[in-house]
Design a protein around this motif. Sequence first.
Motif, mmCIF file in Angstrom:
data_model
loop_
_atom_site.group_PDB
_atom_site.id
_atom_site.type_symbol
_atom_site.label_atom_id
_atom_site.label_comp_id
_atom_site.label_asym_id
_atom_site.label_seq_id
_atom_site.Cartn_x
_atom_site.Cartn_y
_atom_site.Cartn_z
ATOM 1 N N GLU A 15 22.821 43.377 4.407
ATOM 2 C CA GLU A 15 21.449 43.121 4.864
ATOM 3 C C GLU A 15 21.320 41.758 5.534
ATOM 4 O O GLU A 15 20.592 41.612 6.515
ATOM 5 C CB GLU A 15 20.477 43.245 3.699
ATOM 6 N N LYS A 16 22.032 40.752 5.038
ATOM 7 C CA LYS A 16 21.995 39.419 5.652
ATOM 8 C C LYS A 16 22.536 39.479 7.078
ATOM 9 O O LYS A 16 21.937 38.953 8.011
ATOM 10 C CB LYS A 16 22.810 38.431 4.815
ATOM 11 N N ARG A 32 20.002 41.354 9.285
ATOM 12 C CA ARG A 32 18.815 40.540 9.586
ATOM 13 C C ARG A 32 19.138 39.460 10.629
ATOM 14 O O ARG A 32 18.354 39.211 11.534
ATOM 15 C CB ARG A 32 18.272 39.887 8.318
ATOM 16 N N ASP A 33 20.323 38.832 10.486
ATOM 17 C CA ASP A 33 20.723 37.821 11.472
ATOM 18 C C ASP A 33 20.857 38.442 12.859
ATOM 19 O O ASP A 33 20.413 37.869 13.856
ATOM 20 C CB ASP A 33 22.049 37.171 11.059
ATOM 21 N N SER A 48 19.379 41.146 13.958
ATOM 22 C CA SER A 48 18.051 41.548 14.417
ATOM 23 C C SER A 48 17.244 40.346 14.900
ATOM 24 O O SER A 48 16.500 40.438 15.876
ATOM 25 C CB SER A 48 17.311 42.260 13.290
ATOM 26 N N ARG A 49 17.402 39.205 14.246
ATOM 27 C CA ARG A 49 16.690 37.988 14.667
ATOM 28 C C ARG A 49 17.239 37.444 15.978
ATOM 29 O O ARG A 49 16.485 36.927 16.804
ATOM 30 C CB ARG A 49 16.775 36.915 13.589
ATOM 31 N N SER A 84 19.301 50.768 3.832
ATOM 32 C CA SER A 84 19.340 49.313 4.017
ATOM 33 C C SER A 84 19.025 48.938 5.459
ATOM 34 O O SER A 84 18.297 47.984 5.723
ATOM 35 C CB SER A 84 20.709 48.761 3.651
ATOM 36 N N VAL A 116 15.609 46.645 7.412
ATOM 37 C CA VAL A 116 15.790 45.371 8.113
ATOM 38 C C VAL A 116 14.754 45.191 9.211
ATOM 39 O O VAL A 116 14.268 44.090 9.439
ATOM 40 C CB VAL A 116 17.230 45.274 8.678
#
Length: 148
Positions: free
Chosen positions: A89-90, A93-94, A96-97, A123, A127
């Motif tokens: 997930e980390k 998320r990175d 996606s950002r 998962s 996100v």
Amino acid sequence: MAWLPPSSVKKPKPRPVMNVTPLVDVVLVLLIIFMVVIPAMDDSLNIVVPGIVNVDEKKEDKEKPFVLSVTDSGEMHLEDEIVPSKDLEKFLRDASRREPGRKLVLRGDKSVPYGLMRQIYRSVQGVGFPGVSLRVSPRKGEEVQAQN
């Protein structure tokens, strides 16, 4: 103009003619070489995705989506980077950002258990990618039967 002296008769000058046959031969040999070499240069993961009968038509997106691959051993790769399962997930998320407009394609080997793929899919949905899809391939044999 019955008779002209031999010096006044103009002989046609030889004109150069380009022979394109060797050029075509070279181009065809290069084409064959590239047709053999380019597929061998593909160093992506060797994953056999499961097949379905009615595959959607391919759509050309403006941006190429992220690809999250799951190998038959359960190892995950986001693009070319290995992702530990605890940090999935980390990493997502990175990604996606960094590029919020890109979608994500989840592809898994057909020997990966369904439960694991479902957990990963859940998962990924949490996100916040603008779109998540599964990559599959058409089934051989059954596709022909379904169309008849």
